[in-house]
Design an enzyme around this catalytic site. Sequence first.
Site, PDB file in Angstrom:
ATOM      1  N   TYR A  28       0.805  -1.214   0.000  1.00  0.00           N
ATOM      2  CA  TYR A  28       0.000   0.000   0.000  1.00  0.00           C
ATOM      3  C   TYR A  28       0.844   1.274   0.000  1.00  0.00           C
ATOM      4  O   TYR A  28       0.446   2.276  -0.583  1.00  0.00           O
ATOM      5  CB  TYR A  28      -0.933   0.008   1.212  1.00  0.00           C
ATOM      6  CG  TYR A  28      -1.855   1.196   1.286  1.00  0.00           C
ATOM      7  CD1 TYR A  28      -3.058   1.206   0.601  1.00  0.00           C
ATOM      8  CD2 TYR A  28      -1.514   2.318   2.044  1.00  0.00           C
ATOM      9  CE1 TYR A  28      -3.905   2.305   0.660  1.00  0.00           C
ATOM     10  CE2 TYR A  28      -2.344   3.420   2.115  1.00  0.00           C
ATOM     11  CZ  TYR A  28      -3.549   3.411   1.421  1.00  0.00           C
ATOM     12  OH  TYR A  28      -4.372   4.499   1.477  1.00  0.00           O
ATOM     13  N   ALA A  29       1.994   1.233   0.623  1.00  0.00           N
ATOM     14  CA  ALA A  29       2.799   2.448   0.797  1.00  0.00           C
ATOM     15  C   ALA A  29       4.253   2.188   0.454  1.00  0.00           C
ATOM     16  O   ALA A  29       4.758   1.069   0.590  1.00  0.00           O
ATOM     17  CB  ALA A  29       2.682   2.957   2.236  1.00  0.00           C
TER      18      ALA A  29
ATOM     19  N   SER B  86       8.578   8.034  -1.658  1.00  0.00           N
ATOM     20  CA  SER B  86       7.205   8.364  -2.036  1.00  0.00           C
ATOM     21  C   SER B  86       7.138   9.760  -2.624  1.00  0.00           C
ATOM     22  O   SER B  86       7.787  10.688  -2.119  1.00  0.00           O
ATOM     23  CB  SER B  86       6.285   8.277  -0.818  1.00  0.00           C
ATOM     24  OG  SER B  86       5.007   8.809  -1.111  1.00  0.00           O
TER      25      SER B  86
ATOM     26  N   HIS C 271       4.778  11.670  -2.231  1.00  0.00           N
ATOM     27  CA  HIS C 271       4.186  12.524  -1.199  1.00  0.00           C
ATOM     28  C   HIS C 271       5.264  13.221  -0.374  1.00  0.00           C
ATOM     29  O   HIS C 271       5.004  14.258   0.231  1.00  0.00           O
ATOM     30  CB  HIS C 271       3.284  11.698  -0.287  1.00  0.00           C
ATOM     31  CG  HIS C 271       1.995  11.284  -0.932  1.00  0.00           C
ATOM     32  ND1 HIS C 271       0.905  12.114  -1.033  1.00  0.00           N
ATOM     33  CD2 HIS C 271       1.632  10.118  -1.524  1.00  0.00           C
ATOM     34  CE1 HIS C 271      -0.086  11.487  -1.641  1.00  0.00           C
ATOM     35  NE2 HIS C 271       0.330  10.264  -1.950  1.00  0.00           N
TER      36      HIS C 271
ATOM     37  N   ASP D 132      -3.603  12.851  -2.907  1.00  0.00           N
ATOM     38  CA  ASP D 132      -4.605  11.820  -3.136  1.00  0.00           C
ATOM     39  C   ASP D 132      -5.971  12.474  -3.070  1.00  0.00           C
ATOM     40  O   ASP D 132      -6.279  13.224  -2.123  1.00  0.00           O
ATOM     41  CB  ASP D 132      -4.503  10.721  -2.084  1.00  0.00           C
ATOM     42  CG  ASP D 132      -3.227   9.905  -2.218  1.00  0.00           C
ATOM     43  OD1 ASP D 132      -2.594   9.965  -3.297  1.00  0.00           O
ATOM     44  OD2 ASP D 132      -2.859   9.214  -1.249  1.00  0.00           O
TER      45      ASP D 132
ATOM     46  N   GLU E  79      -3.703   3.449  -9.051  1.00  0.00           N
ATOM     47  CA  GLU E  79      -4.175   4.345  -8.000  1.00  0.00           C
ATOM     48  C   GLU E  79      -4.955   5.482  -8.653  1.00  0.00           C
ATOM     49  O   GLU E  79      -4.385   6.524  -9.002  1.00  0.00           O
ATOM     50  CB  GLU E  79      -3.009   4.899  -7.176  1.00  0.00           C
ATOM     51  CG  GLU E  79      -2.305   3.851  -6.330  1.00  0.00           C
ATOM     52  CD  GLU E  79      -1.315   4.452  -5.343  1.00  0.00           C
ATOM     53  OE1 GLU E  79      -1.157   5.698  -5.353  1.00  0.00           O
ATOM     54  OE2 GLU E  79      -0.707   3.694  -4.568  1.00  0.00           O
TER      55      GLU E  79
ATOM     56  N   HIS F 233      -4.397   9.118  -7.113  1.00  0.00           N
ATOM     57  CA  HIS F 233      -3.102   9.772  -6.921  1.00  0.00           C
ATOM     58  C   HIS F 233      -2.768  10.651  -8.135  1.00  0.00           C
ATOM     59  O   HIS F 233      -2.550  10.153  -9.241  1.00  0.00           O
ATOM     60  CB  HIS F 233      -2.017   8.701  -6.740  1.00  0.00           C
ATOM     61  CG  HIS F 233      -0.658   9.257  -6.437  1.00  0.00           C
ATOM     62  ND1 HIS F 233      -0.035   9.097  -5.220  1.00  0.00           N
ATOM     63  CD2 HIS F 233       0.209   9.982  -7.192  1.00  0.00           C
ATOM     64  CE1 HIS F 233       1.153   9.690  -5.247  1.00  0.00           C
ATOM     65  NE2 HIS F 233       1.321  10.232  -6.442  1.00  0.00           N
TER      66      HIS F 233
END
Length: 308
Positions: free
Chosen positions: A156-157, A163, A165, A172, A215, A218
């Site tokens: 998931y991450a 990342s 992010h 997201d 995703e 995203h």
Amino acid sequence: MKKLLFAAAIALMLGYGWNALKPAGSDENKIVVVEGEPARWEEPEPEQKPESAETAMLDIDPDEAHQGDLLLVNSRHPVPKGAKLPDVVNLFERPDLMEGIGVLDNSVELPPDLLRKFAAMIDEARADGVDQFLITSGYRDEEKQAELYEKMGADYANPPGYSEHNLGLSLDVGSSLGLMKDAPEGKWLEQNAWKHGFVLRYPEDKTEITGVKHEPWHFRYVGLPHSAIMQKQGMVLEEYLDYLKEQGRIQAEVNGTAYTVSYYSVKARKPFSIPIEGSYELSGDNMGGVIVTTWGAGSPGAKEAGPS
């Protein structure tokens, strides 16, 4: 990354030929992307040499490779150590930019500039009758990323530092009407986000390239004309950066604005200068290259070529 250099500057190019300054790749492709009309390829125009031996010069520092909207961050390329991390605001503190946009909780943060760009895009969606947007995640520092990675796992991450992010260029987005793959908000963004410089970062048919499962929530900011070219060519960021490196220089026209996008290798780690006219933006690719995007002098939001 966006700094403003004032005044026109002239630097002598005696003994420094145009061909020596041309980026890698011998072909110049022109891409025309016109909103509402099919994009089309055009024949490359003959290479133009400077009309005189004088032109404005732009100095590029190797550190530029660690900054910008086109930095690639994935499982193989972590956030570069020299990257300047953004200043962020809690979305609950910017109600002036959150009209019509929901927030999952009071921990969501974004850089103000990215939030403004996203809000402007949502204004257009609202005019089309699509208005149930929800921001579920934004910028995460490495500590938050580590917590998420430990809680959710690798399926998931991404681990901290790997990342998007962690860059402050992604967010997201959800819908209060249901899953993004089915909701009007997801469909609208998939079709229109490119017009505002955003791209769907992890499409369903590109998993083998991105290394990330689909995703639909995203979205990543890359800016124009890059988002338009990626949309037209059906490319994700990994493919687009490889394409720029291979071609060296491409031209694009988006809604009447002509752009030139050039790739330069900085693996030698030495400062260098290039001739430039008009407005420009710089971005590294996090793989040893710098992308220089230029367009007409006086364009808003861009830097002007100045003293070398």
